[in-house]
Design a protein around this motif. Structure first.
Motif, PDB file in Angstrom:
ATOM      1  N   GLY A 394     -66.715  -9.312-120.520  1.00  0.00           N
ATOM      2  CA  GLY A 394     -66.257  -9.914-119.060  1.00  0.00           C
ATOM      3  C   GLY A 394     -65.027 -10.584-119.139  1.00  0.00           C
ATOM      4  N   HIS A 411     -64.302 -11.955-115.703  1.00  0.00           N
ATOM      5  CA  HIS A 411     -65.315 -11.516-114.618  1.00  0.00           C
ATOM      6  C   HIS A 411     -66.395 -12.625-114.256  1.00  0.00           C
ATOM      7  CE1 HIS A 411     -67.801  -8.846-112.156  1.00  0.00           C
ATOM      8  NE2 HIS A 411     -68.815  -8.946-113.127  1.00  0.00           N
ATOM      9  N   LEU A 412     -66.365 -13.157-113.203  1.00  0.00           N
ATOM     10  CA  LEU A 412     -67.535 -14.095-112.592  1.00  0.00           C
ATOM     11  C   LEU A 412     -68.531 -13.266-111.736  1.00  0.00           C
ATOM     12  CD1 LEU A 412     -65.300 -17.080-111.974  1.00  0.00           C
ATOM     13  CD2 LEU A 412     -66.325 -16.437-114.096  1.00  0.00           C
ATOM     14  N   PRO A 413     -69.998 -13.719-112.316  1.00  0.00           N
ATOM     15  CA  PRO A 413     -71.144 -13.319-111.266  1.00  0.00           C
ATOM     16  C   PRO A 413     -71.032 -13.662-109.770  1.00  0.00           C
ATOM     17  CG  PRO A 413     -71.891 -13.905-113.321  1.00  0.00           C
ATOM     18  CD  PRO A 413     -70.630 -14.221-113.244  1.00  0.00           C
ATOM     19  N   TYR A 431     -65.906 -22.676-113.044  1.00  0.00           N
ATOM     20  CA  TYR A 431     -66.281 -22.147-114.370  1.00  0.00           C
ATOM     21  C   TYR A 431     -65.611 -23.082-115.626  1.00  0.00           C
ATOM     22  CZ  TYR A 431     -65.816 -18.904-118.547  1.00  0.00           C
ATOM     23  OH  TYR A 431     -65.718 -18.252-119.787  1.00  0.00           O
ATOM     24  N   HIS A 480     -69.464 -18.178-122.216  1.00  0.00           N
ATOM     25  CA  HIS A 480     -69.241 -17.274-121.144  1.00  0.00           C
ATOM     26  C   HIS A 480     -70.596 -16.255-121.233  1.00  0.00           C
ATOM     27  CE1 HIS A 480     -66.975 -14.743-118.559  1.00  0.00           C
ATOM     28  NE2 HIS A 480     -67.669 -13.564-119.098  1.00  0.00           N
ATOM     29  N   ARG A 481     -71.087 -16.054-122.590  1.00  0.00           N
ATOM     30  CA  ARG A 481     -72.392 -15.318-122.413  1.00  0.00           C
ATOM     31  C   ARG A 481     -73.419 -16.016-121.599  1.00  0.00           C
ATOM     32  NH1 ARG A 481     -77.017 -15.187-124.840  1.00  0.00           N
ATOM     33  NH2 ARG A 481     -76.718 -16.931-126.074  1.00  0.00           N
ATOM     34  N   THR A 484     -72.612 -16.150-117.985  1.00  0.00           N
ATOM     35  CA  THR A 484     -72.966 -14.822-117.201  1.00  0.00           C
ATOM     36  C   THR A 484     -74.625 -14.757-116.876  1.00  0.00           C
ATOM     37  OG1 THR A 484     -71.075 -13.941-118.146  1.00  0.00           O
ATOM     38  CG2 THR A 484     -72.466 -12.330-117.224  1.00  0.00           C
ATOM     39  N   SER A 488     -76.216 -14.317-113.508  1.00  0.00           N
ATOM     40  CA  SER A 488     -76.583 -12.636-113.054  1.00  0.00           C
ATOM     41  C   SER A 488     -77.690 -12.550-112.460  1.00  0.00           C
ATOM     42  CB  SER A 488     -76.703 -12.026-114.290  1.00  0.00           C
ATOM     43  OG  SER A 488     -75.411 -11.909-115.118  1.00  0.00           O
TER      44      SER A 488
END
Length: 488
Positions: A394, A411-413, A431, A480-481, A484, A488
């Motif tokens: 991402g 990359h953002l959900p 973020y 970030h993990r 996300t 998600s």
């Protein structure tokens, strides 16, 4: 009533009467994220429990604040200039003493505390001119075309002041890269100029395409009068290094379209990637021949704040002007005179930067080692940053070819994007604020620099010490993990 017993309507200066251009100024590098970071630091000192023990400010290119050590020779000369009694101290090498004496002899009353002439101390301008000639392979530089400044920023804003005029459709338009360093957008907003965005090509390592310059220029001519083109090379926040061919193309474009060129070259020593090399706009301009070297108007900028020096607090810098109309040059000199002079300690520092120890002098060995070690460490950290960020699903990070930053795409959900918009925040601000609150890491959202619609980024400096940088990157990876997974 207020604390002074005045009614609100008694105030002369209110949000209704303030200069409206000031309200439109934004400067993301020290924006809301940084203000919150400072507040969190105070909370930690007060004993408030957080999931971290310190705030790591990876938002700004402040080298020494991030642990980079000063160059010994520079500080020795500045110490001697600041306290001349030390000239009798045997702990200081002879070459540092001779530099200090030379600088002090050029100062009013032999003191750094005296004003200098507004354009900067003549001896130092001569040294800057000789430095530029060496850098550019012998191309002549006239010291009278050198203006010393309060960092590069002050000179950039001064030049923009000369360029901006007109109203309505005749207002001056200035072309700036997107992403850009917010000094440019802030200065243009303050001056009431029109910002003309041209986009760097993220898919090709943030390269500059002249076709994109033409697109932006043609569109802008419908509502303003484009007069200037600003280039940052090596790039901030994107870290790209322009090829010589690209610089030639830009110069031809400026000549064809009659645009004033402004070349921000403050990271000229910060080049790390194999196959990349810094080419000054001045050098390329003159090597292209008289058709360009005698017609294209150019202002180029350098600073003591970046490269291997990192001496941000001294606010030393210079501007060189080329092909400036003599009458306009007189107005430039008048304009800088209003501010009296640049900081004289910053001028002294600039002098030793452009006139460092030579091979036959006692400080040379230490100077070369410190300079080489600093730049090698930055190159290593640039590679580490790119490698680790690209391991995070991402996040996509272009090579950090130069400068001191990376500008990775995130990359953002969709759920996170919607929540951010409900709060009235840009998604990358949302973020970065959550990252700060949960990890103590202070980054700057890409929206503060400009980015293509529906893309999101952050700017991060590569300056922290290697061990701390790895910790920062590891925390970003874990955050970030989790982020996300949460959205998600």
């Amino acid at each position: 009533m207020n604390e002074n017993g005045l009614k609100q309507h008694d105030r002369v200066l209110t949000m209704d009467t303030i200069n409206p251009h000031v309200i439109s100024v934004e400067y993301a590098v020290r924006g809301p994220i940084v203000q919150r970071a400072l507040q969190i630091e105070k909370e930690l000192k007060m004993g408030m429990k957080k999931p971290f023990t310190e705030v790591i400010k990876a938002n700004i290119g402040d080298c020494h604040a991030m642990g980079q050590k000063p160059i010994t020779f520079f500080r020795q000369v500045l110490a001697l200039c600041s306290y001349p009694d030390l000239l009798e101290d045997k702990r200081f090498p002879d070459d540092a003493k001779s530099r200090a004496r030379r600088i002090l002899q050029a100062c009013g009353g032999g003191s750094l505390g005296a004003y200098s002439v507004s354009q900067g101390i003549e001896m130092i301008r001569q040294d800057v001119a000789q430095y530029i000639e060496r850098r550019d392979g012998g191309i002549t530089c006239d010291p009278d075309n050198i203006y010393l400044s309060t960092g590069a920023s002050n000179a950039i804003v001064t030049m923009l002041k000369l360029l901006v005029s007109g109203e309505g459709a005749s207002r001056t338009g200035v072309m700036i890269s997107i992403p850009q360093y917010p000094l440019y957008s802030a200065a243009l907003a303050e001056l009431g100029a029109v910002q003309i965005n041209y986009y760097l090509d993220e898919d090709h390592c943030w390269s500059l395409d002249v076709n994109e310059l033409r697109r932006a220029l043609q569109k802008a001519r419908t509502h303003c009068s484009p007069r200037a083109l600003c280039i940052i090379n090596p790039g901030n926040p994107t870290g790209q290094v322009q090829s010589r061919q690209c610089i030639e193309d830009v110069i031809r474009f400026a000549a064809e379209e009659r645009l004033f060129l402004m070349a921000d070259e403050v990271y000229q020593d910060n080049v790390y990637a194999d196959g990349c090399e810094f080419h000054s706009f001045k050098k390329v301009l003159f090597e292209m021949g008289a058709e360009y070297s005698e017609t294209v108007e150019l202002a180029s900028f350098h600073s003591t704040s970046k490269c291997y020096m990192g001496e941000c607090g001294f606010r030393g810098g210079y501007m060189e002007v080329v092909n400036l109309d003599p009458d306009v040059k007189a107005q430039l000199t008048k304009l800088v005179s209003v501010r009296l002079c640049p900081p004289v300690p910053g001028q002294a520092l600039l002098d030793v930067v452009v006139n460092p120890p030579q091979p036959d002098e006692p400080s040379y060995g230490t100077f070369i080692k410190e300079r080489s070690d600093t730049l090698a460490a930055l190159a290593e950290k640039a590679a580490i940053t790119e490698e680790i960020l690209n391991q995070i699903p991402g996040i996509k990070c272009n090579p950090v070819q130069g400068a001191m930053y990376t500008f990775p795409r995130i990359h953002l959900p969709q759920k996170a994007i919607l929540e951010a918009k409900e709060k009235g925040e840009s998604p990358d601000m949302f973020y970065c604020m959550k990252l700060l609150e949960e990890t103590g890491i202070c980054l700057v959202p890409g929206s503060g620099f400009g980015q293509r619609e529906d893309t999101y980024h952050f700017r991060m400096t590569i300056l922290p010490p290697k061990d701390k940088l790895k910790i920062v990157l590891g925390k970003i990876q874990e955050f970030h993990r989790c982020f996300t997974a949460q959205y998600s």
